[in-house]
Design an enzyme around this catalytic site. Structure first.
Site, PDB file in Angstrom:
ATOM      1  N   ASP A  19      59.723  47.392  36.954  1.00  0.00           N
ATOM      2  CA  ASP A  19      59.292  47.215  35.355  1.00  0.00           C
ATOM      3  C   ASP A  19      58.027  48.155  35.296  1.00  0.00           C
ATOM      4  O   ASP A  19      56.709  48.375  36.346  1.00  0.00           O
ATOM      5  CB  ASP A  19      59.018  45.967  34.858  1.00  0.00           C
ATOM      6  N   ASN A  67      69.254  46.959  28.646  1.00  0.00           N
ATOM      7  CA  ASN A  67      68.168  48.255  28.432  1.00  0.00           C
ATOM      8  C   ASN A  67      68.774  49.109  27.352  1.00  0.00           C
ATOM      9  O   ASN A  67      68.997  50.647  27.014  1.00  0.00           O
ATOM     10  CB  ASN A  67      67.789  48.946  29.945  1.00  0.00           C
TER      11      ASN A  67
HETATM   12  C1  IPE Z   1      63.656  44.684  33.404  1.00  0.00           C
HETATM   13  O1  IPE Z   1      62.791  45.105  32.757  1.00  0.00           O
HETATM   14  C2  IPE Z   1      65.414  45.057  33.710  1.00  0.00           C
HETATM   15  C3  IPE Z   1      64.416  46.872  35.233  1.00  0.00           C
HETATM   16  C4  IPE Z   1      63.283  46.959  35.592  1.00  0.00           C
HETATM   17  C5  IPE Z   1      65.945  48.347  34.640  1.00  0.00           C
HETATM   18  P1  IPE Z   1      63.000  44.580  31.478  1.00  0.00           P
HETATM   19  O2  IPE Z   1      61.687  45.857  30.261  1.00  0.00           O
HETATM   20  O3  IPE Z   1      64.157  44.931  30.320  1.00  0.00           O
HETATM   21  O4  IPE Z   1      62.862  43.955  30.939  1.00  0.00           O
HETATM   22  P2  IPE Z   1      61.874  43.103  29.666  1.00  0.00           P
HETATM   23  O5  IPE Z   1      62.130  43.468  28.541  1.00  0.00           O
HETATM   24  O6  IPE Z   1      60.133  43.221  29.550  1.00  0.00           O
HETATM   25  O7  IPE Z   1      62.568  41.707  30.088  1.00  0.00           O
HETATM   26  C1  IPE Z   2      61.252  49.499  33.820  1.00  0.00           C
HETATM   27  O1  IPE Z   2      60.326  50.340  33.391  1.00  0.00           O
HETATM   28  C2  IPE Z   2      62.105  51.077  33.267  1.00  0.00           C
HETATM   29  C3  IPE Z   2      63.439  50.127  32.884  1.00  0.00           C
HETATM   30  C4  IPE Z   2      63.664  49.158  32.461  1.00  0.00           C
HETATM   31  C5  IPE Z   2      64.682  50.980  32.948  1.00  0.00           C
HETATM   32  P1  IPE Z   2      60.137  49.850  31.483  1.00  0.00           P
HETATM   33  O2  IPE Z   2      60.818  51.394  31.008  1.00  0.00           O
HETATM   34  O3  IPE Z   2      60.526  48.433  30.852  1.00  0.00           O
HETATM   35  O4  IPE Z   2      58.669  49.762  31.135  1.00  0.00           O
HETATM   36  P2  IPE Z   2      57.743  49.227  29.936  1.00  0.00           P
HETATM   37  O5  IPE Z   2      58.262  47.622  30.518  1.00  0.00           O
HETATM   38  O6  IPE Z   2      57.639  49.251  29.031  1.00  0.00           O
HETATM   39  O7  IPE Z   2      56.134  49.024  30.458  1.00  0.00           O
HETATM   40 MG    MG Z   3      59.798  46.651  30.947  1.00  0.00          MG
END
Ligand code: IPE
Ligand code: IPE
Ligand code: MG
Length: 249
Positions: A19, A67
């Protein structure tokens, strides 16, 4: 003996919630998509490091069932990165004898991504090195529901009551996407959130968690080693009594 002890303390299965790609990019004033590109480079570095350290299974949370709520442009970008990666890095996986697998709802993915995953799965299926499990269109709740559905489909002759009686933890586990993969011992989450975000809900019942504030693109091999060291120092009890000396009782 020392080596034996060290390997005993090595997690067999590590899961990573990768993340913070978006925040990493925002902090630099660049587009979120650049964060995903950088995040992919981190993933490759950590796969290599995990394989060298003797980890047997590495589950990477690539894209969750939630997502899809993101802008179509970002979703398309992530999917095209995954596709590109699988095409370009197949040699890297082959050279390192790494087996690629998938977990998640494959039916919800585009046909070209499914084809690429199948190609990677088939092309590496006989390797006996580390197994990398890509959690793509993965949600823990969805995985449990699909496992229950598989179980019920296999028992059509049973009455509802008999099926309800027959469903137990072993049966549910047997119907997960990859039933032979052991539960994760260690789950690493980058970018500082203290939540599961629907990752391996069933399997992580007794996993140890390691959460770091580092954004995923900044997560280094040293950070990975710090997570392994933290894991090695923990006492896993699985609900049993803590190991405390008589003086402390
Ligand atoms: C979890 O991260 C999913 C992945 C790393 C693929 P998210 O960014 O989707 O999680 P939330 O929304 O902060 O809980
Ligand atoms: C994790 O990074 C990747 C996916 C969830 C696909 P994020 O895109 O969630 O990054 P933040 O949480 O917005 O920083
Ligand atoms: Mg995230």
């Amino acid at each position: 003996m020392e080596n034996e002890k060290a390997s005993e303390k090595l997690p067999r299965h590590v899961g990573i919630i990768m993340d913070g790609n978006g925040r990493w990019a925002a902090r630099k004033g660049i587009m979120r998509t650049n964060g995903h590109t950088e995040g992919l480079k981190t993933a490759r570095r950590i796969v290599e490091a995990a394989s060298l350290r003797g980890i047997s299974y590495l589950t990477l949370f690539v894209f969750s069932t939630e997502n899809w709520k993101r802008a179509a442009q970002e979703v398309d970008f992530i999917m095209s990165l995954v596709k590109q990666h699988l095409t370009r890095e197949l040699d890297f996986y082959r050279e390192n004898h790494i087996r690629i697998r998938h977990t998640g709802d494959i039916t919800g993915l585009a046909p070209d991504i499914i084809a690429e995953i199948d190609e990677a799965r088939c092309g590496t299926k006989d390797f006996d090195g580390m197994q990398v499990i890509l959690a793509l269109n993965y949600g823990g709740r969805n995985a449990i529901i699909r496992a229950a559905q598989r179980f019920l489909r296999q028992s059509p002759a049973m009455s509802c009551g008999a099926a309800a009686e027959a469903l137990n933890e072993d049966e549910l586990r047997r119907n997960l996407d990859n039933p032979d993969v052991p539960d994760p011992d260690l789950i690493i989450r980058t970018a500082g959130e203290f939540r599961t975000s629907n990752f391996l809900l069933w399997e992580a019942a007794y996993a140890e968690y390691f959460i770091t504030d580092k954004f995923w693109p900044d997560f280094s091999v040293e950070d990975f080693d710090a997570a392994l060291a933290s894991y090695a120092a923990r006492e896993r009890r699985f609900g049993a009594n803590a190991k405390i000396g008589p003086a402390k009782r």
